[in-house]
Design an enzyme around this catalytic site. Structure first.
Site, PDB file in Angstrom:
ATOM      1  N   ASN A 261       0.841  -1.212   0.000  1.00  0.00           N
ATOM      2  CA  ASN A 261       0.000   0.000   0.000  1.00  0.00           C
ATOM      3  C   ASN A 261       0.869   1.252   0.000  1.00  0.00           C
ATOM      4  O   ASN A 261       1.908   1.319   0.659  1.00  0.00           O
ATOM      5  CB  ASN A 261      -1.026  -0.014   1.140  1.00  0.00           C
ATOM      6  CG  ASN A 261      -0.429  -0.161   2.514  1.00  0.00           C
ATOM      7  OD1 ASN A 261       0.614  -0.777   2.694  1.00  0.00           O
ATOM      8  ND2 ASN A 261      -1.094   0.401   3.501  1.00  0.00           N
TER       9      ASN A 261
ATOM     10  N   GLU B  24       0.390   5.239   0.487  1.00  0.00           N
ATOM     11  CA  GLU B  24      -0.549   6.288   0.908  1.00  0.00           C
ATOM     12  C   GLU B  24      -0.090   7.657   0.437  1.00  0.00           C
ATOM     13  O   GLU B  24       1.006   7.827  -0.101  1.00  0.00           O
ATOM     14  CB  GLU B  24      -0.711   6.229   2.429  1.00  0.00           C
ATOM     15  CG  GLU B  24      -1.323   4.903   2.863  1.00  0.00           C
ATOM     16  CD  GLU B  24      -1.639   4.818   4.345  1.00  0.00           C
ATOM     17  OE1 GLU B  24      -1.193   5.692   5.119  1.00  0.00           O
ATOM     18  OE2 GLU B  24      -2.325   3.858   4.725  1.00  0.00           O
TER      19      GLU B  24
ATOM     20  N   CYS C  95      -4.036   0.603  -2.509  1.00  0.00           N
ATOM     21  CA  CYS C  95      -3.914  -0.639  -1.740  1.00  0.00           C
ATOM     22  C   CYS C  95      -2.808  -1.522  -2.329  1.00  0.00           C
ATOM     23  O   CYS C  95      -2.472  -1.417  -3.515  1.00  0.00           O
ATOM     24  CB  CYS C  95      -5.217  -1.418  -1.790  1.00  0.00           C
ATOM     25  SG  CYS C  95      -6.555  -0.679  -0.858  1.00  0.00           S
TER      26      CYS C  95
ATOM     27  N   GLU D 239      -2.912  -4.684  -3.071  1.00  0.00           N
ATOM     28  CA  GLU D 239      -3.386  -5.595  -4.120  1.00  0.00           C
ATOM     29  C   GLU D 239      -3.369  -4.915  -5.477  1.00  0.00           C
ATOM     30  O   GLU D 239      -2.914  -5.482  -6.481  1.00  0.00           O
ATOM     31  CB  GLU D 239      -4.813  -6.072  -3.814  1.00  0.00           C
ATOM     32  CG  GLU D 239      -4.959  -6.861  -2.525  1.00  0.00           C
ATOM     33  CD  GLU D 239      -5.195  -5.993  -1.291  1.00  0.00           C
ATOM     34  OE1 GLU D 239      -4.731  -4.830  -1.261  1.00  0.00           O
ATOM     35  OE2 GLU D 239      -5.843  -6.490  -0.358  1.00  0.00           O
TER      36      GLU D 239
ATOM     37  N   CYS E  57     -10.163  -5.087   0.524  1.00  0.00           N
ATOM     38  CA  CYS E  57     -11.259  -4.123   0.522  1.00  0.00           C
ATOM     39  C   CYS E  57     -12.140  -4.332  -0.715  1.00  0.00           C
ATOM     40  O   CYS E  57     -11.780  -5.058  -1.646  1.00  0.00           O
ATOM     41  CB  CYS E  57     -10.721  -2.695   0.562  1.00  0.00           C
ATOM     42  SG  CYS E  57     -10.107  -2.099  -1.030  1.00  0.00           S
TER      43      CYS E  57
ATOM     44  N   CYS F 239     -10.581  -3.467  -4.172  1.00  0.00           N
ATOM     45  CA  CYS F 239      -9.607  -4.473  -4.633  1.00  0.00           C
ATOM     46  C   CYS F 239     -10.312  -5.757  -5.067  1.00  0.00           C
ATOM     47  O   CYS F 239      -9.887  -6.414  -6.025  1.00  0.00           O
ATOM     48  CB  CYS F 239      -8.570  -4.754  -3.556  1.00  0.00           C
ATOM     49  SG  CYS F 239      -7.447  -3.357  -3.346  1.00  0.00           S
TER      50      CYS F 239
HETATM   51  N1  THU Z   1      -5.278  -1.523   2.426  1.00  0.00           N
HETATM   52  C1  THU Z   1      -4.709  -2.339   1.504  1.00  0.00           C
HETATM   53  O1  THU Z   1      -3.571  -2.137   1.063  1.00  0.00           O
HETATM   54  N2  THU Z   1      -5.433  -3.399   1.069  1.00  0.00           N
HETATM   55  C2  THU Z   1      -6.700  -3.692   1.468  1.00  0.00           C
HETATM   56  O2  THU Z   1      -7.357  -4.536   0.888  1.00  0.00           O
HETATM   57  C3  THU Z   1      -7.234  -3.004   2.659  1.00  0.00           C
HETATM   58  C4  THU Z   1      -6.606  -1.706   2.961  1.00  0.00           C
HETATM   59  C5  THU Z   1      -4.516  -0.359   2.869  1.00  0.00           C
HETATM   60  C6  THU Z   1      -5.090   0.958   2.413  1.00  0.00           C
HETATM   61  C7  THU Z   1      -4.551   1.903   3.436  1.00  0.00           C
HETATM   62  O3  THU Z   1      -3.251   2.304   3.040  1.00  0.00           O
HETATM   63  C8  THU Z   1      -4.431   1.056   4.690  1.00  0.00           C
HETATM   64  O4  THU Z   1      -4.486  -0.304   4.272  1.00  0.00           O
HETATM   65  C9  THU Z   1      -5.517   1.308   5.727  1.00  0.00           C
HETATM   66  O5  THU Z   1      -6.768   1.226   5.144  1.00  0.00           O
END
Ligand code: THU
Length: 160
Positions: free
Chosen positions: A62, A64, A73, A75, A112, A115
């Site tokens: 991930n 940000e 994310c 994925e 999520c 994804c």
């Molecule tokens: N996140 C992911 O990388 N994958 C997911 O399927 C769930 C959430 C990340 C997004 C964000 O950077 C952090 O987790 C908190 O939501």
């Protein structure tokens, strides 16, 4: 009125050593990917690793941003990297791991909704299933044979 049920099936492996060695290796790749997670805001580090049909692996984590909604994310970062590096290669499996710098994340973390939708589109584009491995910090792993199991009643191109 009819009451309807949707049942999904998945496998739960208590110990990583119970998984085939290629899947154990893919989880280790997801752990390595997690090291590159950039999550200064959520402090929630996610790693993903894809196993391709040519047996190569592609990592993602991930990423940000101070503009929160544009963060990516793990994925989707992995899938984008895969399309850039190996545009014609099928993805056979994805392993996902997660950890938080502020709370204890014991159990496998599920992808999520966005994804899931992207994984669904990828399955439909490549015309084959992607096995999903969710590995928890308690050592357990949930294995789904397709993203369709994690996204029942999905929206796809059939409606368009
Ligand atoms: N996140 C992911 O990388 N994958 C997911 O399927 C769930 C959430 C990340 C997004 C964000 O950077 C952090 O987790 C908190 O939501």
């Amino acid at each position: 009125m009819q009451e309807k049920n949707i049942t999904i099936q998945y496998q739960n492996f208590d110990n990583i050593s119970d998984l085939p060695s290629q899947m154990q290796m893919l989880i280790q790749e997801a752990r390595a990917a997690q090291q590159n997670s950039y999550a200064p805001y959520s402090k929630f580090n996610v790693g993903a690793a894809l196993l391709l049909d040519n047996n190569k692996t592609v990592q993602g984590s991930n990423q940000e941003n101070a503009s929160y909604p544009i963060g990516l994310c793990a994925e989707r970062t992995a899938i984008s990297a895969c399309v850039a590096l190996y545009p014609n290669e099928k993805i056979n499996a994805i392993a996902i791991v997660a950890n938080s710098q502020t709370t204890e994340v014991k159990f496998p973390v599920a992808p999520c909704g966005i994804c899931r939708q992207v994984l669904l589109e990828t399955e439909s584009k490549q015309k084959s299933d992607i096995q999903i491995l969710l590995h928890g910090n308690d050592g357990s792993t949930f294995v789904f044979k397709s993203i369709k199991d994690l996204l029942p009643l999905h929206f796809d191109a059939e409606y368009l």
